[in-house]
Design an enzyme around this catalytic site. Structure first.
Site, PDB file in Angstrom:
ATOM      1  N   HIS A 323     -45.588  -9.590   5.993  1.00 31.26           N
ATOM      2  CA  HIS A 323     -46.110  -9.271   4.660  1.00 31.26           C
ATOM      3  C   HIS A 323     -45.523  -7.992   4.090  1.00 31.26           C
ATOM      4  O   HIS A 323     -45.470  -7.823   2.873  1.00 31.26           O
ATOM      5  CB  HIS A 323     -47.634  -9.167   4.696  1.00 31.26           C
ATOM      6  N   GLY A 324     -45.114  -7.093   4.930  1.00 33.41           N
ATOM      7  CA  GLY A 324     -44.548  -5.876   4.372  1.00 33.41           C
ATOM      8  C   GLY A 324     -44.243  -4.851   5.432  1.00 33.41           C
ATOM      9  O   GLY A 324     -44.776  -4.903   6.547  1.00 33.41           O
TER      10      GLY A 324
END
Lengths: 475, 316
Positions: A323-324
């Site tokens: 996701h990041g």
């Protein structure tokens, strides 16, 4: 180009006209040019990255198909893995890892500042790299046929409905559909249009209405009362759900209008009774990707209890990192891994307890749904907070709630609107579990007319039109 | 595709457009009626049901400094608070003229002046009343981008896409008692202590509007009070150039005195946040305002002025 932007509203009818006016290679060309235009509208320079990813995996695919020895196939697969994960490593994770190493060494007295890369994260890179990876892996496993048309393969990678924020449509699902022409089907067009409208309602009316309150709470939790902070956390749970599932609905609906089936990406996840169920209902295309290409290859649940726990934790940690590039996302993944492990440990005991206490089924289910939702919200705190310090501040605020009084609710009007919209959404989702909405609405012209008109009225009356980005663009 | 099918689908598309437009107009008309019949302060004002007496104008600080039900029990004439969150002085000017046109002339106008720095962030909330006032309509079209005007023309429902609708529906008989009821958190007090100095702000358009409002009232013989409500002490200490800002406000208002209550209380429990009193604070402040003669038209100026009005010799 954003789905909720004026350029897209101009682009779409032109694209539809060109798409249905053409056949075969010409139609694929329309799809590819349209998709590159759609992506290049944001920043044309990053089209090169998509082209590189496409070219590498196209060639790798041909080589894997041509190779006879497993060892050679594997070598080509490794090239695909290295190039795709390499793109992710450079553009998404390089500075994060460098910064983490810098901080870790700084702890031991080293203070040499590293040379960070001045790069911006190309939109959609996490989605299209996973999509092309699935092609190479499936080809290596022999579960799909090689694609020999570069035009078709490039269209598969860049097809605009799912290019920038998913769903991650695997080659086994989309490539066969790209090999034939889809005639214009009125029923499919209406079904798609209905889903697109639903997606816009979720995004523009619900998610973007909740966003300002959530942003203010997470920007400065200290400025809010504990009860308002708790409301901010709950609002975020629905904001991210409506934002992302709204995007998926628009993407899947657009594909349906064109004659394609992208599958389902969200299935009322907040009604889940367990975390394993949650992960079969939330971002299904990613969770099934992680299951098939990570969890099962790691051994899945075949290696005993401890190995299963390890595999669950590893899968969810990497899912968080996907996701990041932030430890907050990793911790969010860790929490979900922990939930899955704890559920495996405590789940059977809960079942026996419910039986022994003769708790009515509906009550037991309600408690499970509430518990899963509450713990999901807890994990969202880390997902949404810019730093761990903010996360702890939010948790501290929520933990200090000592009364539930309307007097402690700030920005009451905004909160009222938020709960009104959430209530309507939950009611609609509950209703959709008891009836087959598409056949109830779409097959009856009067019902269909009022359903479509109502969606437009809701968007106009409740929508936020400040060009709010989709949250998942940043991933 | 058969020709019959094609015509049927085109017919359905046209019917959809007709239903969307007709429903949009009908729903908007229903919402307009609901808003205008509500106890929302601006619905009352535009219906012409405001009482005259003391008229209070300002932004959210006006809402939270002057608790109308408390003041009404202390002041002789009726009190009407027409303040609104984020309201600029330019918009207050429009509301003042519309008030005077439709309602009994006020005996006193109180303006909480910190709206001179506002940009009208929530101007769109006033769309529901645009049909009631040519002046408001003109102000909205001057201030908002052209695409907003286009959206309003296309969809009547868009006029109700704002907080005013919910405020109206939740207003009950009257929203004059609306005020923050919570107490500032210790974390926010600490943050105010730590925060960097902040600039006071005065926008030219607002300053000019303030001057016109004061002249308008003076020409009609309506006394005007310019007031600055209390700030959290730690935040007030961080306001840079505060005295110069007050001077500029007074100058914009043609030299009218400013009743400065920015440091009126040290009691942090009287605040909801850095810039707003809460219910308790407004209730504590009200008797002092009355004692100081703020609502007495015969009192020329504050007895203990923090910022005295300029004397003839001090004027340029």
């Amino acid at each position: 180009m954003l789905f909720n932007s004026v350029p897209f509203l101009v682009f779409l009818p032109l694209f539809l006209a060109a798409y249905f006016a053409t056949r075969g290679t010409a139609r694929l060309t329309v799809c590819l040019v349209g998709s590159y235009l759609f992506y290049g509208w944001w920043d044309w320079r990053f089209l090169g990255l998509i082209a590189v990813s496409t070219g590498v995996d196209y060639l790798v695919g041909l080589r894997i198909a041509a190779a006879e020895a497993q060892r050679v196939k594997k070598a080509w697969l490794i090239l695909s893995l290295v190039s795709n994960l390499g793109l992710l490593a450079v553009f998404k994770y390089f500075n994060f890892f460098l910064d983490s190493v810098y901080r870790a060494t700084g702890f031991f007295g080293f203070s040499e500042s590293p040379a960070f890369l001045a790069v911006i994260l190309p939109v959609g890179i996490s989605f299209y790299t996973f999509q092309t990876l699935s092609y190479s892996i499936d080809l290596y496993r022999g579960s799909i046929e090689v694609e020999r048309s570069l035009l078709r393969f490039a269209t598969y990678v860049a097809f605009f409905p799912q290019l920038v924020a998913g769903p991650i449509v695997r080659a086994s699902l989309l490539l066969p559909q790209l090999r034939r022409d889809h005639p214009f089907l009125w029923s499919g067009f209406l079904l798609g249009l209905g889903q697109v409208l639903l997606g816009y309602v979720k995004k523009v009316a619900v998610a973007d209405s909740l966003a300002p309150f959530v942003d203010r709470v997470f920007d400065a939790p200290e400025a809010f009362t504990p009860l308002s902070v708790l409301i901010g956390v709950v609002f975020y749970a629905f904001q991210i759900y409506c934002d992302f599932s709204g995007y998926s609905d628009i993407a899947i609906g657009l594909a349906r209008m064109l004659g394609y089936d992208f599958g389902v990406n969200f299935d009322t996840p907040y009604f889940s009774k367990s975390f394993s169920e949650f992960w079969t209902r939330w971002h299904i295309s990613l969770s099934s990707w992680l299951r098939d290409y990570l969890y099962i290859p790691l051994g899945g649940n075949r290696g005993g209890t401890l190995a299963t726990y390890r595999n669950l934790m590893l899968t969810m940690l990497l899912g968080g990192l996907w996701h990041g590039a932030s430890w907050n996302f990793v911790f969010w993944g860790f929490l979900h891994g922990l939930y899955l492990v704890v559920q495996r440990v405590l789940g059977p005991g809960y079942g026996r307890l419910v039986e022994r206490l003769r708790v009515p089924g509906a009550v037991a289910t309600g408690l499970q749904v509430a518990a899963v939702f509450a713990l999901t919200c807890f994990a969202w705190i880390f997902f949404r907070s810019p730093t761990f310090a903010t996360s702890w501040e939010v948790i501290g605020q929520v933990a200090s709630i000592h009364r539930l009084s309307l007097a402690d609710v700030q920005l009451k009007v905004v909160v009222l609107k938020g709960f009104l919209l959430i209530g309507a959404l939950v009611s609609l989702e509950l209703w959709s579990k008891t009836v087959v909405l598409p056949s109830l609405v779409l097959e009856r012209p009067v019902a269909r007319t009022f359903a479509f008109a109502s969606a437009l009225w809701v968007i106009v009356l409740f929508g936020t039109f400040d060009g709010g980005q989709f949250i998942y663009f940043q991933f | 595709m058969a020709v019959g099918d094609l015509w049927r689908r085109i017919g359905w598309g046209l019917a959809l457009v007709a239903v969307v437009v007709a429903g949009d107009r009908a729903l908007a008309a229903g919402l307009h009626a609901a808003v205008m019949q509500s106890g929302n302060r601006f619905a009352v004002l535009y219906r012409g049901d405001a009482p005259g007496g003391v008229l209070i104008l300002g932004n959210s600080r006006g809402v939270n400094t002057f608790h109308q039900p408390t003041l009404e029990g202390l002041v002789g004439p009726p009190v009407f608070n027409a303040s609104y969150n984020g309201m600029s002085t330019e918009l207050s000017e429009v509301v003042l003229y519309d008030y005077v046109e439709r309602n009994p002339e006020p005996e006193l106008v109180v303006i909480e002046v910190t709206g001179v720095g506002a940009d009208d962030d929530q101007l769109r909330d006033f769309f529901p009343f645009a049909t009631e006032s040519e002046r408001l309509r003109a102000y909205l079209s001057e201030t908002l981008p052209a695409r907003v005007a286009t959206a309003r023309r296309l969809f009547a429902l868009y006029n109700y896409n704002g907080e005013m609708l919910y405020r109206s529906l939740a207003a009950g008989g009257s929203d004059q008692g609306t005020i923050n009821r919570y107490k500032i958190s210790p974390a926010l007090i600490a943050a105010a202590d730590r925060q960097a100095p902040t600039q006071t702000r005065l926008r030219y358009g607002n300053a000019a509007a303030l001057g016109r409002m004061v002249s308008f009232c003076q020409a009609r013989g309506i006394p005007v009070r310019l007031v600055i409500g209390p700030y959290l002490p730690a935040f007030r200490a961080k306001l840079e150039g505060y005295d110069e800002w007050v001077d500029a406000v007074r100058e914009a208002a043609g030299g009218a005195p400013v009743w400065d209550y920015s440091e009126a209380t040290d009691d942090v429990t009287a605040f909801a946040d850095r810039v707003h009193l809460n219910y308790r604070g407004a209730r504590l402040l009200a008797p002092r305002l009355v004692e100081d003669g703020l609502f007495d038209p015969d009192v020329a100026g504050p007895a203990s002025l923090a910022i005295p009005p300029p004397t003839a010799s001090a004027s340029p």
